[in-house]
Design a protein around this motif. Structure first.
Motif, mmCIF file in Angstrom:
data_model
loop_
_atom_site.group_PDB
_atom_site.id
_atom_site.type_symbol
_atom_site.label_atom_id
_atom_site.label_comp_id
_atom_site.label_asym_id
_atom_site.label_seq_id
_atom_site.Cartn_x
_atom_site.Cartn_y
_atom_site.Cartn_z
ATOM 1 N N SER A 96 -1.183 -0.296 2.140
ATOM 2 C CA SER A 96 -1.282 -1.655 2.698
ATOM 3 C C SER A 96 -0.039 -2.451 2.306
ATOM 4 O O SER A 96 0.344 -2.464 1.131
ATOM 5 C CB SER A 96 -2.528 -2.372 2.175
ATOM 6 N N PHE A 97 0.578 -3.092 3.267
ATOM 7 C CA PHE A 97 1.706 -3.997 3.010
ATOM 8 C C PHE A 97 2.007 -4.758 4.295
ATOM 9 O O PHE A 97 1.572 -4.374 5.380
ATOM 10 C CB PHE A 97 2.956 -3.248 2.518
ATOM 11 N N ASP A 98 2.763 -5.847 4.153
ATOM 12 C CA ASP A 98 3.132 -6.683 5.303
ATOM 13 C C ASP A 98 4.639 -6.865 5.343
ATOM 14 O O ASP A 98 5.301 -6.932 4.303
ATOM 15 C CB ASP A 98 2.466 -8.061 5.205
ATOM 16 N N ILE A 99 5.173 -6.954 6.557
ATOM 17 C CA ILE A 99 6.589 -7.260 6.769
ATOM 18 C C ILE A 99 6.673 -8.475 7.674
ATOM 19 O O ILE A 99 6.019 -8.523 8.725
ATOM 20 C CB ILE A 99 7.340 -6.067 7.412
ATOM 21 N N LYS A 100 7.473 -9.442 7.284
ATOM 22 C CA LYS A 100 7.658 -10.631 8.119
ATOM 23 C C LYS A 100 8.765 -10.391 9.132
ATOM 24 O O LYS A 100 9.689 -9.600 8.885
ATOM 25 C CB LYS A 100 8.029 -11.825 7.235
ATOM 26 N N GLY A 101 8.677 -11.041 10.265
ATOM 27 C CA GLY A 101 9.698 -10.908 11.294
ATOM 28 C C GLY A 101 11.071 -11.295 10.764
ATOM 29 O O GLY A 101 11.216 -12.316 10.090
ATOM 30 N N GLY A 102 12.089 -10.476 11.047
ATOM 31 C CA GLY A 102 13.449 -10.761 10.601
ATOM 32 C C GLY A 102 13.772 -10.251 9.215
ATOM 33 O O GLY A 102 14.938 -10.286 8.794
ATOM 34 N N GLU A 103 12.764 -9.740 8.487
ATOM 35 C CA GLU A 103 13.022 -9.214 7.141
ATOM 36 C C GLU A 103 13.732 -7.865 7.200
ATOM 37 O O GLU A 103 13.589 -7.105 8.162
ATOM 38 C CB GLU A 103 11.708 -9.039 6.373
ATOM 39 N N LYS A 104 14.490 -7.588 6.152
ATOM 40 C CA LYS A 104 15.106 -6.279 5.967
ATOM 41 C C LYS A 104 14.434 -5.634 4.771
ATOM 42 O O LYS A 104 14.529 -6.123 3.652
ATOM 43 C CB LYS A 104 16.608 -6.417 5.771
ATOM 44 N N ARG A 120 13.281 -7.148 0.580
ATOM 45 C CA ARG A 120 12.276 -6.597 -0.335
ATOM 46 C C ARG A 120 12.350 -5.077 -0.313
ATOM 47 O O ARG A 120 12.832 -4.474 0.650
ATOM 48 C CB ARG A 120 10.874 -7.058 0.064
ATOM 49 N N ILE A 121 11.843 -4.480 -1.385
ATOM 50 C CA ILE A 121 11.840 -3.023 -1.519
ATOM 51 C C ILE A 121 10.397 -2.557 -1.654
ATOM 52 O O ILE A 121 9.644 -3.061 -2.507
ATOM 53 C CB ILE A 121 12.655 -2.554 -2.751
ATOM 54 N N LEU A 122 10.011 -1.628 -0.785
ATOM 55 C CA LEU A 122 8.682 -1.018 -0.842
ATOM 56 C C LEU A 122 8.809 0.298 -1.594
ATOM 57 O O LEU A 122 9.476 1.224 -1.132
ATOM 58 C CB LEU A 122 8.144 -0.777 0.571
ATOM 59 N N LEU A 123 8.205 0.388 -2.743
ATOM 60 C CA LEU A 123 8.304 1.587 -3.586
ATOM 61 C C LEU A 123 7.046 2.433 -3.390
ATOM 62 O O LEU A 123 5.931 1.986 -3.639
ATOM 63 C CB LEU A 123 8.453 1.182 -5.056
ATOM 64 N N ILE A 124 7.253 3.672 -2.926
ATOM 65 C CA ILE A 124 6.142 4.586 -2.682
ATOM 66 C C ILE A 124 6.233 5.749 -3.660
ATOM 67 O O ILE A 124 7.300 6.353 -3.833
ATOM 68 C CB ILE A 124 6.161 5.123 -1.235
ATOM 69 N N GLU A 125 5.114 6.073 -4.261
ATOM 70 C CA GLU A 125 5.052 7.205 -5.185
ATOM 71 C C GLU A 125 3.761 7.972 -4.937
ATOM 72 O O GLU A 125 2.672 7.393 -4.934
ATOM 73 C CB GLU A 125 5.104 6.714 -6.629
ATOM 74 N N ASP A 126 3.881 9.264 -4.655
ATOM 75 C CA ASP A 126 2.722 10.126 -4.375
ATOM 76 C C ASP A 126 1.837 9.561 -3.268
ATOM 77 O O ASP A 126 0.607 9.575 -3.341
ATOM 78 C CB ASP A 126 1.880 10.332 -5.640
ATOM 79 N N GLY A 127 2.478 9.017 -2.230
ATOM 80 C CA GLY A 127 1.739 8.545 -1.069
ATOM 81 C C GLY A 127 1.061 7.208 -1.234
ATOM 82 O O GLY A 127 0.251 6.820 -0.386
ATOM 83 N N LYS A 128 1.399 6.482 -2.306
ATOM 84 C CA LYS A 128 0.777 5.180 -2.534
ATOM 85 C C LYS A 128 1.846 4.125 -2.813
ATOM 86 O O LYS A 128 2.915 4.441 -3.333
ATOM 87 C CB LYS A 128 -0.188 5.253 -3.718
#
Length: 596
Positions: free
Chosen positions: A367-375, A554-562
């Motif tokens: 679960s996570f959200d990205i705002k329009g125009g974000e990198k 922002r940075i989305l950090l994923i580890e072992d599929g979570k």
């Protein structure tokens, strides 16, 4: 019933592909039947006239009728042969297009599933190696021809003796049983050798491919490859030896029954000429007609059985083709909403996914959200599920649970073309094609005088290279089909791929390892202009090189599929015990980055 259903489906596909060819085949079948019947009946009257009244005018009429009918039939046959050849080629091309279109439109998950990949190979094998498409069409039309011919000949033979007809049918039934039994064995045999044939084709094909040649020569693998080809070739020959031994015995028995059949037919008709013991005497002309009718009836009925058996056999060979063609397409899961031109939000809500045939979740409760125009930069170790996440967003896979929303709507509520038109992706395994540079970037032929292409070429740092090419944007990529084609370096090719994604001008751009082939300086140049390149678009960036994260919101950090963290670079760097801090500082030492 199942076979008839398959035949109906196949005929429906063939009719849609080329109705004119099907009509031509049916007309040709009728003409062939007419030719056989005419050449059986007309000679009877000519012979009777020669041995009877010998009326010159009647002899001239009958002789001319025989000659003229054969000339007309031969002329039509030659014309039809040419048209049928052209029609067959067109039908095969149409069927190949149907298969290619299916591959391009089928749900992407099927193309990464070993079962369906094997199904696709078996479908192509049936079409290209066993000529199943051609054989089944010819088999069906020949069956129609034979049925029309048999009905005509039955009318003639029943006027002589129903006993002879029953005998002929019995011997023909025996032949059909023998042929059908062997056909079943033949079908099982060809299916059984597909695995060996695929292995043989793989190793044999390596010798003809250009890309493996460097490794083959550098590591002296030629002898090993040759030996593998020899081994699989021997396995195939051993299998075929058993097959042809059995085929020889079947054909021998088949011919014995045919000779017996013809002998009895000749003998019975001959007795009717010289004796009235088995019925009224017949004339020499009738003798000729009945003998020809009996022989043609026997041959045609045998051919009918062979054609029916061949048709159903080819239907079995085409099982993989028909199964693949019936697979659901991505568009079938689409809604009717039109996608907006602006990305306002992207949301993953409790998304979980595992690959077909696997019990292990690649992504679990994401679960996570990205705002329009974000990198956004997605970071994690190999196998963490980063690319899979992007494939889900691109509707290449469907989540096992959870939902993905864009602008507040489930992505499957959007009409397929509308949704896909708003996403531009550069995967790590991107492909450039044997088109011109301009066509590879614009994905259409009408790119001439398009200033946007050259602007993008300059932005990604390829202007000097393109200007140095003899034909500029019109230069053909690769030498596969033209020795005047150009070969670009890995970094230059990736810049073309980046320009292609930017040319699409989609509001969402996704970059999956787009700079993996670039050196650190070239990579830094791309990063430096990153904000300019994507402008105000929403951008998702996947990279093993952590320097890309510095330029992201922002940075989305994923580890072992979570999801284990989701924050800005500055905030994540404050967590000294986090995976992100460890990854970034390790690479910073290697690239001597200033992270103070």
């Amino acid at each position: 019933m199942k076979q008839l259903k398959k035949m109906k489906s196949f005929l429906s596909i063939s009719w849609k592909a080329s109705p004119s060819y099907i009509i031509l085949l049916l007309v040709n079948a009728l003409l062939e039947s007419a030719r056989i019947v005419v050449n059986i009946i007309l000679p009877k009257y000519l012979i009777d006239e020669l041995l009877g009244n010998k009326d010159p005018q009647m002899l001239l009429i009958l002789g001319s009728a025989i000659v003229l009918s054969n000339v007309i039939f031969k002329l039509i046959e030659n014309i039809m042969k040419k048209q049928l050849t052209i029609g067959r080629i067109k039908l095969e091309e149409k069927m190949s297009q149907i298969m290619a279109n299916k591959i391009m439109n089928v749900d992407f998950s099927y193309l990464e599933n070993p079962y369906y990949l094997d199904l696709k190979e078996r479908a192509v094998f049936a079409i290209n190696n066993q000529l199943a498409l051609e054989n089944i069409i010819v088999g069906i039309t020949n069956t129609i021809r034979d049925l029309i011919t048999i009905i005509s000949l039955l009318i003639i033979l029943f006027s002589l003796s129903w006993v002879l007809v029953v005998f002929l049918l019995l011997t023909i039934g025996l032949n059909l049983w023998i042929y059908s039994s062997f056909a079943n064995y033949q079908q099982e045999f060809f299916q059984s050798i597909i695995p060996i044939n695929r292995k043989y084709g793989y190793y044999m094909g390596l010798g003809f491919q250009d890309k493996p040649q460097k490794d083959i020569r550098l590591y002296n693998m030629g002898q090993m490859l040759t030996q593998r080809v020899i081994e699989y070739n021997k396995d195939l020959m051993d299998e075929f030896q058993v097959f042809y031994n059995r085929l020889g015995k079947i054909e021998g028995l088949y011919n014995v029954i045919n000779v017996l059949q013809a002998s009895i037919a000749y003998g019975y008709v001959g007795l009717r000429v010289i004796s009235d013991k088995f019925g009224p005497n017949i004339s020499i002309g009738s003798f000729t007609m009945y003998v020809n009718a009996a022989i043609n009836f026997s041959q045609t009925t045998t051919k009918l059985g062979e054609n029916i058996t061949l048709t159903f056999q080819m239907l079995q060979y085409l099982d993989p083709f028909m199964e693949f063609i019936s697979l659901p397409e991505t568009k079938e899961y689409s809604g009717n909403l039109k996608m907006e031109d602006e990305i306002k939000s992207i949301s993953f809500k409790n998304v979980s996914f595992k690959y077909p045939g696997s019990d292990k979740y690649v992504l679990e409760d994401i679960s996570f959200d990205i705002k329009g125009g974000e990198k956004i930069s997605i970071v994690g170790l190999n196998g963490a599920g980063k690319t899979t996440l992007i494939k889900l967003l691109c509707r290449l896979y469907e989540p096992d649970s959870g939902e993905i929303f864009v602008n507040g709507h489930n992505i499957y509520d959007y009409e397929y073309e509308s949704y896909m038109g708003k996403i531009a992706v550069i995967f790590q395994d991107y492909k450039l094609f044997a088109f011109t540079v301009g066509e590879n970037i614009s994905c259409n032929e009408g790119y001439k005088e398009d200033k946007k292409i050259m602007d993008l070429i300059e932005e990604v740092g390829l202007k000097e290279k393109i200007d140095s090419l003899p034909n500029g944007l019109d230069s053909l990529m690769g030498k596969a089909y033209d020795d005047k084609g150009i070969e670009l370096s890995g970094g230059e090719s990736q810049k073309i791929a980046i320009a292609r994604a930017l040319y699409k001008d989609a509001p969402l751009i996704i970059l999956d390892e787009p700079t993996s082939a670039l050196d650190p300086l070239a990579e830094a140049e791309i990063y430096e202009h990153f904000n300019t390149l994507v402008k105000g678009k929403t951008a998702i960036y996947i990279s093993h090189r952590m320097s890309s994260s510095v330029f992201c919101d922002r940075i989305l950090l994923i580890e072992d599929g979570k999801v284990v963290d989701y924050d800005s670079h500055a905030n994540l760097m404050e967590k000294k015990d986090s995976l992100y801090y460890k990854l970034f500082t390790t690479q910073a030492k290697n690239y001597q980055l200033d992270i103070a």
